[in-house]
Design a protein around this motif. Structure first.
Motif, short mmCIF file in Angstrom:
data_model
loop_
_atom_site.label_atom_id
_atom_site.label_comp_id
_atom_site.label_asym_id
_atom_site.label_seq_id
_atom_site.Cartn_x
_atom_site.Cartn_y
_atom_site.Cartn_z
N SER A 551 0.34 -1.11 -0.09
CA SER A 551 -0.02 0.46 0.01
C SER A 551 1.11 1.18 -0.03
CB SER A 551 -0.75 -0.51 1.21
OG SER A 551 -0.62 -0.33 2.57
N GLU A 563 -9.03 1.19 2.28
CA GLU A 563 -9.02 2.20 3.39
C GLU A 563 -8.48 0.73 4.27
OE1 GLU A 563 -8.74 3.98 6.33
OE2 GLU A 563 -9.09 4.53 4.98
N ASP A 566 -8.87 -3.33 9.60
CA ASP A 566 -8.79 -2.82 11.12
C ASP A 566 -7.57 -4.02 10.87
OD1 ASP A 566 -11.16 -0.98 11.01
OD2 ASP A 566 -12.17 -2.41 11.84
#
Length: 595
Positions: A551, A563, A566
């Motif tokens: 990323s 995104e 988590d």
């Protein structure tokens, strides 16, 4: 700290080669790791201010502009110079990736120490290992095994630069041999070298046959023919002994020629790829030290939590270091496994890794600075020194230009002949502990339009395609892999229509294409190393570190990154903190450190 050289010889000796290739490789690699661990222990706790080989002592020597004499004596006692001599000539050098492991304890403490003590002797002697006569190889090996040093006096590779612009001219003599004239101002260890490996112009015409390599014995040169120039101060590696040499009608014997006349440029292109892979591979260890200092700075107590605002930079730099180590390790291993095809990757790794490390140092400076540490303080010392040392170590602008000079001319050929056509490399390229051939400088080739690592990227993306619909980290890993394949596809379209004249070398738009291509190589290495895990290291087998590393690489290319799920960044941070508390390195090996 004193240690018996005889005891060290016994502790560091490489065991006899077992009968089968697999057991031979495993036993040899284990011996290399023992030597690295032994050297790590002898150098002691780098953070201990009383340690004569610690960061405080090394930074003090640097501030005085002196080599760390006591530490150099220790390295001499360990016989570290034998690591730079191929095993067939009586040394311990078998593979470049294993050499990096042995050298990392030194570079973890001081980049300049690693260069000044001996890695430059390896760079100098490379031409001898590749093309020298049996007598030249034997004499060079004996010199280095006895603790001597060799200095490299090389020609201009890319363009004018303070370290590269001077040139020597060797004029053939009717009776044989050469007359050497010219000067070179900045040479590491010129003052204390026992051999000079000189790349001198032997033809007035431009082209690949313009230079030859000469192996010179300083003691055999006439006093009136060579003059040692004053020491040159440098902004980084201030303890390194940089000075110059001036030759005036200096007679050089015929047997000083290494290889054939006019072979200098070819030898440089072939052998410098080892340097280009090795320097990033050991520089990773220096960045590791700065990262550990940053974790220490934000840990209120050894078992306490890290403040949330530091999660992103610490986890991100850790992922970058793993990406850098992946690329460097793959490149180093390719020198043994694919020696005739490693040239392009060698240039890419020399370009990408230093840039990633420099960016990481900038992030870590904000962490350390926020804790109130001042430049020059012991806590900031390793960062300050590395920021100064990296450019002087050949990892700055001149290094980038030399790498572009390799990559840019290959882009159109790669687009037309290799990308989406080449076969994937053997899986051993990515597997730690795999049996590999020995490094043989004589087998190293020059770029021929073949890109095996991009083929690996395409293969990794294809194997991850099914995971893109399952959600979570695996899905994102698959998406990122496909995004880099899309980048390669776009590069193919743009590079296939590039002009073939020399103007492309200096065209900023073309240089940017080579930058983007080099980052796809880094992504391919990350995916290859992740796929090559055998499960022995649960963290490396998990996709979190690869997701974060990819990323960040994608962000540098402007690729839109979803995104992160988590827990990805927290998972990487937890591993970093675990390694810090356990005294383990922050590279792929996770080796035990002295503390």
């Amino acid at each position: 700290m004193t240690t018996s050289p005889h005891a060290l010889d016994a502790a560091l000796a490489t065991p006899a080669t077992p009968a089968t290739p697999a057991t031979a490789s495993a036993a040899h690699e284990a011996a290399v790791l023992r030597r690295a661990a032994r050297l790590e222990a002898l150098l002691g706790d780098p953070q201990n201010p009383a340690n004569p080989h610690g960061i405080a002592a090394l930074c003090a020597a640097d501030s005085r502009g002196e080599p760390p004499a006591e530490t150099e004596r220790l390295l001499t006692a360990t016989g570290l110079a034998a690591e730079f001599v191929p095993a067939e000539f009586g040394g311990r050098l078998t593979r470049a990736d294993l050499l990096a492991k042995v050298l990392r304890p030194v570079f973890r403490r001081d980049l300049a120490l690693g260069f000044g003590f001996g890695i430059t002797s390896l760079f100098a002697s490379a031409a001898v290992w590749a093309a020298g006569s049996p007598r030249q190889r034997e004499r060079t090996a004996r010199l280095m095994l006895d603790g001597g040093r060799a200095s490299i006096v090389h020609h201009e590779v890319a363009h004018a630069n303070a370290i590269l612009r001077d040139e020597l001219v060797a004029t053939p003599r009717p009776a044989g041999g050469y007359t050497l004239d010219g000067r070179k101002h900045v040479i590491m260890n010129a003052e204390r070298a026992d051999a000079y490996v000189v790349y001198a112009r032997t033809s007035p015409e431009r082209g690949p046959r313009s230079h030859s390599v000469l192996l010179l014995d300083p003691e055999a040169l006439p006093a009136e023919g060579v003059r040692k120039l004053p020491r040159i101060p440098t902004p980084g590696m201030r303890g390194g002994l940089f000075s110059g040499l001036e030759f005036t009608h200096c007679p050089v014997p015929e047997d000083a020629l290494v290889g054939r006349p006019g072979e200098g440029v070819t030898l440089a292109l072939r052998t410098f790829q080892v340097n280009r892979c090795l320097i990033p591979g050991v520089a990773v260890a220096a960045a590791d030290t700065v990262l550990r200092s940053a974790v220490h700075a934000v840990s209120t107590r050894r078992d306490g939590p890290v403040a949330r605002r530091w999660h992103k930079p610490l986890a991100g730099v850790f992922a970058d270091i793993l990406a850098c180590d992946s690329m460097a390790t793959v490149a180093l291993r390719s020198l043994s496994l694919l020696p005739e095809r490693a040239h392009i990757l060698a240039a890419a790794v020399k370009y990408v890794v230093p840039d990633l490390l420099r960016e990481g140092l900038e992030e870590l400076s904000t962490v350390l600075g926020a804790q109130g540490y001042e430049h020059g303080s012991p806590q900031y010392g390793s960062l300050d020194k590395l920021v100064r040392d990296l450019p002087v170590a050949g990892l700055g602008h001149a290094g980038n230009a030399a790498c572009h000079a390799v990559l840019v001319p290959q882009l159109r050929t790669l687009a037309e002949r290799s990308w989406f056509r080449a076969e994937e490399p053997p899986p051993e390229l990515f597997r730690s502990g795999a049996t590999l051939p020995a490094l043989d400088y004589r087998l190293l080739g020059i770029a021929r339009g073949d890109d095996f690592l991009s083929a690996s990227l395409i293969g990794s993306a294809a194997r991850l395609a099914a995971a893109r619909g399952v959600g979570g980290q695996m899905a994102l890993l698959g998406e990122l892999a496909e995004a880099f394949v899309d980048e390669l596809r776009a590069l193919r379209a743009r590079c296939a229509i590039l002009p073939t004249d020399r103007a492309a070398l200096t065209d900023p738009a073309v240089v940017i294409l080579s930058d983007r291509y080099a980052l796809t190589q880094a992504a391919a290495a990350v995916l290859g190393v992740w796929e090559g895990q055998d499960g022995a290291d649960a963290f490396l087998a998990d996709p979190a570190w690869a997701v974060l590393a990819l990323s960040r690489l994608a962000g540098r290319l402007g690729i839109a990154v979803p995104e992160l799920p988590d827990g990805v960044r927290l998972q990487v941070l937890d591993e970093l903190v675990r390694r810090y508390r356990a005294g383990l390195s922050c590279d792929l090996d996770g080796s035990e450190l002295t503390r």
